[in-house]
Design an enzyme around this catalytic site. Structure first.
Site, short mmCIF file in Angstrom:
data_model
loop_
_atom_site.label_atom_id
_atom_site.label_comp_id
_atom_site.label_asym_id
_atom_site.label_seq_id
_atom_site.Cartn_x
_atom_site.Cartn_y
_atom_site.Cartn_z
N GLU A 1 0.83 -1.20 0.00
CA GLU A 1 0.00 0.00 0.00
C GLU A 1 0.86 1.25 0.00
OE1 GLU A 1 -2.48 2.25 -0.68
OE2 GLU A 1 -3.62 0.51 0.01
N ASP B 1 1.11 3.94 -3.17
CA ASP B 1 0.74 5.33 -3.01
C ASP B 1 1.86 6.28 -3.42
OD1 ASP B 1 -1.69 4.49 -2.03
OD2 ASP B 1 -1.22 4.88 0.07
N SER C 1 -7.11 1.85 -4.00
CA SER C 1 -5.92 2.46 -3.38
C SER C 1 -5.05 3.17 -4.41
CB SER C 1 -5.08 1.40 -2.69
OG SER C 1 -5.57 1.10 -1.41
N ASP D 1 -17.35 9.21 -19.30
CA ASP D 1 -18.52 8.65 -18.63
C ASP D 1 -18.49 7.12 -18.77
OD1 ASP D 1 -20.89 8.38 -17.33
OD2 ASP D 1 -22.11 9.41 -18.83
N ILE D 2 -18.39 6.42 -17.66
CA ILE D 2 -18.35 4.95 -17.68
C ILE D 2 -19.79 4.44 -17.55
CG2 ILE D 2 -17.29 2.91 -16.68
CD1 ILE D 2 -15.33 5.09 -17.74
N GLY E 1 -24.28 3.81 -15.55
CA GLY E 1 -25.17 4.37 -16.56
C GLY E 1 -24.73 5.79 -16.88
N GLY F 1 -24.08 9.64 -16.91
CA GLY F 1 -23.99 10.57 -15.80
C GLY F 1 -23.43 9.91 -14.55
N ASP G 1 -23.02 7.69 -11.32
CA ASP G 1 -23.58 6.43 -10.83
C ASP G 1 -22.78 5.98 -9.62
OD1 ASP G 1 -21.35 4.60 -11.78
OD2 ASP G 1 -22.04 5.32 -13.73
#
Length: 567
Positions: free
Chosen positions: A255, A259, A454, A493-494, A505, A507, A509
């Site tokens: 981690e 980072d 992460s 937009d995914i 969807g 916009g 989500d």
């Protein structure tokens, strides 16, 4: 005749929000292994708790969350530091019960450190300690309420550290070998997302909160040499007697290195300050507070890749950590937080949806995860990260049951919470997180791919550091700007995939938020209308509290190195 003790003679009153539930594997994260009771024998070794007193004056969030309302550290401390009456009372209380007192480091912090034996702590705070064993480690556990002398109620917001059980877990995932998979360097991911080409983050410091693990300077030097970059200056800041303790590549070192390497690689020139703290609610909150009020390293953005389900936190801890994030916003500091790696349940047993905290705080940027595929500098596919069937996790996301719907999220069609007090949607944004399309990192001498949300928090932190350097001012609390209609073209937009309980969807989500970044467009969105910021204190108003309980593909001129194929 001896005087009657001032506080011992007063009736005891429950500190609001202090109730701690029994330690069980069904409600606590971690542990995955059974919890065993052990013979309880109070240790004579002193330990320290953090007492947070109320502010001198409440924050007027409506003002300080605006660029023009930001405060300097000095102005913040003068207007919103600890209440003098509260500090005086806590000091007198500590003296009566044989506890020593020291102020927490950092200008403007409201924390006092009280140190004493377990026996003294039990008497002072009206609690009873038990010893419980998790995965072979003994922990000091308190269950039920903290009860304070009546005179302290209203002056003390939280008492942290009586219980030292683990509070959070890191949100990173190792990829399990499969037939084929792809890994990217952080630089490649930044290029795919259109981060400003050739931009530097010189003069910026990115703060990283770590509740375990450590780093080795030799690994950092070697890693950045492979990227053709100058290794960043990395400073370890030790909070609550924690240490930079690297061990093995399978530990929390993964981690820490993820980072550092992601944030610094996408924001060349930035300094890195790593705040190490114990993995307790006390350590977590103290680390964030120390980073926010650090006038030596001066982080302009803070990345957090640790967290746990809202249901595993006490109400006082939720409020104290969120208050630290409010302070960051007032000081013009952005906080990015991983949304979790266990899908819509956040790892809680059963089928009920849960969100991860502190990603659910309305004063941070919650970061969800996608599965990213690209060729050259073009993204060929990006969907919601969900590898639950392969036991490789999925992006966290959903609706808070603690924090209400923020005004800036009011038009995002956030689903209704299961508890009336909630409503804040998680995450806000997203980025590559799937371990099978993960980030090539170096940990304890080994190089391998790591994924998880992460990676998304430091990715966004690096982008914001670039924007800060380019705009010559800190972005501060950016959520309202990102949710504004004019910012829609700043995101990819995914719209495909799910995280278990929620589907992607058009916009916003509850899987990927507003979407993944188009870096150059984000930089323009965060560019200030004016470079002047207010350095004066704002008028006081009631502090916000809570009730407990898209586009187009990225285009860059830079050439992306060939993707490394793993076997």
């Amino acid at each position: 005749m001896a005087a009657t003790p001032r506080f011992a003679s007063q009736p005891r009153v429950t500190l609001p929000g202090s109730q701690k539930h029994p330690l069980t594997t069904d409600t606590e994260v971690p542990p995955p292994a059974p919890v065993k009771a052990a013979a309880t024998k109070l240790s004579a070794t002193p330990f320290t708790v953090t007492v947070i007193v109320k502010r001198k004056n409440p924050l007027n969030l409506k003002q300080v969350l605006k660029p023009a309302g930001r405060l300097t550290h000095a102005a913040f401390a003068k207007a919103h530091g600890p209440s003098p009456d509260g500090v005086k009372l806590v000091k007198a209380f500590a003296k009566e019960f044989g506890l020593t007192v020291a102020p927490a480091p950092g200008q403007g912090r409201r924390a006092l450190y009280l140190t004493g034996t377990a026996a003294a702590m039990q008497t002072a705070f009206g609690v009873t300690f038990a010893t419980k064993i998790m995965e072979g480690t003994k922990y000091r556990v308190r269950e039920g309420d903290i009860c304070l002398p009546k005179e302290l109620i209203g002056h003390v917001d939280a008492v942290l550290g009586l219980d030292n059980r683990p509070q959070a877990k890191p949100h990173f995932r190792h990829h399990k070998p499969a037939a084929t998979s792809v890994s990217y360097t952080p630089v490649q991911v930044g290029q795919l997302y259109g981060f400003p080409s050739g931009a530097k983050a010189t003069g910026q410091t990115i703060g990283l909160i770590e509740l375990g693990g450590g780093f080795r300077a030799a690994d950092i030097t070697a890693y950045f040499k492979t990227l053709g970059q100058t290794a960043p200056k990395v400073t370890a800041v030790l909070v609550d007697k924690a240490k930079n303790t690297p061990t093995t590549s399978s530990s929390a070192d993964g981690e820490v290195m993820l980072d550092i390497e992601v944030a610094a690689a996408v924001a060349p020139g930035a300094n890195i300050a790593v705040y190490f703290a114990p993995n307790t609610d006390q350590g977590f909150i103290d680390a964030i507070s120390q980073a926010v009020h650090d006038t030596v390293n001066k982080p302009s953005v803070i990345s957090i890749s640790w967290g746990g389900p809202e249901s595993t936190w006490t109400a006082q801890s939720l409020a104290a950590l969120d208050a630290a994030c409010q302070s960051a916003a007032a000081l013009g500091i952005t906080i990015t937080v991983a949304a979790g790696d266990d899908g819509s349940t956040d790892g809680v047993k059963g089928t009920v949806n849960h969100v991860d905290f502190p990603a659910s705080s309305p004063h941070v940027l919650g970061c969800g995860g996608t599965k990213l595929l690209g060729s050259g500098t073009t993204i060929t596919s990006e969907v919601v990260w969900n590898e639950l069937t392969a036991n490789e996790g999925a992006t966290g996301g959903g609706v808070s049951n603690v924090f209400p719907l923020p005004t800036w999220q009011a038009k995002s069609n956030v689903p209704k919470p299961t508890v009336a007090a909630g409503g804040r949607g998680v995450p806000d944004v997203s980025g590559n997180a799937d371990p099978s399309t993960g980030y090539t990192v170096r940990v304890d001498g080994s190089t391998f791919p790591i994924g998880g949300t992460s990676a998304v928090a430091p990715l966004w932190a690096g982008l914001i550091a670039l924007c800060n350097a380019q705009n010559k001012t800190t972005a501060g609390f950016i959520n309202p700007a990102l949710y504004a209609a004019a910012a829609a073209k700043s995101f990819r937009d995914i719209t495909s995939g799910n995280n278990g309980g929620f589907k992607a969807g058009p916009g916003w989500d509850a899987c990927t938020g507003l979407g993944s970044p188009i870096g150059t467009a984000i930089a323009k969105t965060l560019a200030p209308a004016t470079k002047s910021t207010s350095k004066t204190a704002v008028k006081n108003a009631p502090e916000i509290r809570f009730r407990p309980h898209k586009k187009a593909p990225t285009k860059t001129a830079a050439k992306t190195p060939a993707l490394r194929r793993l076997k």
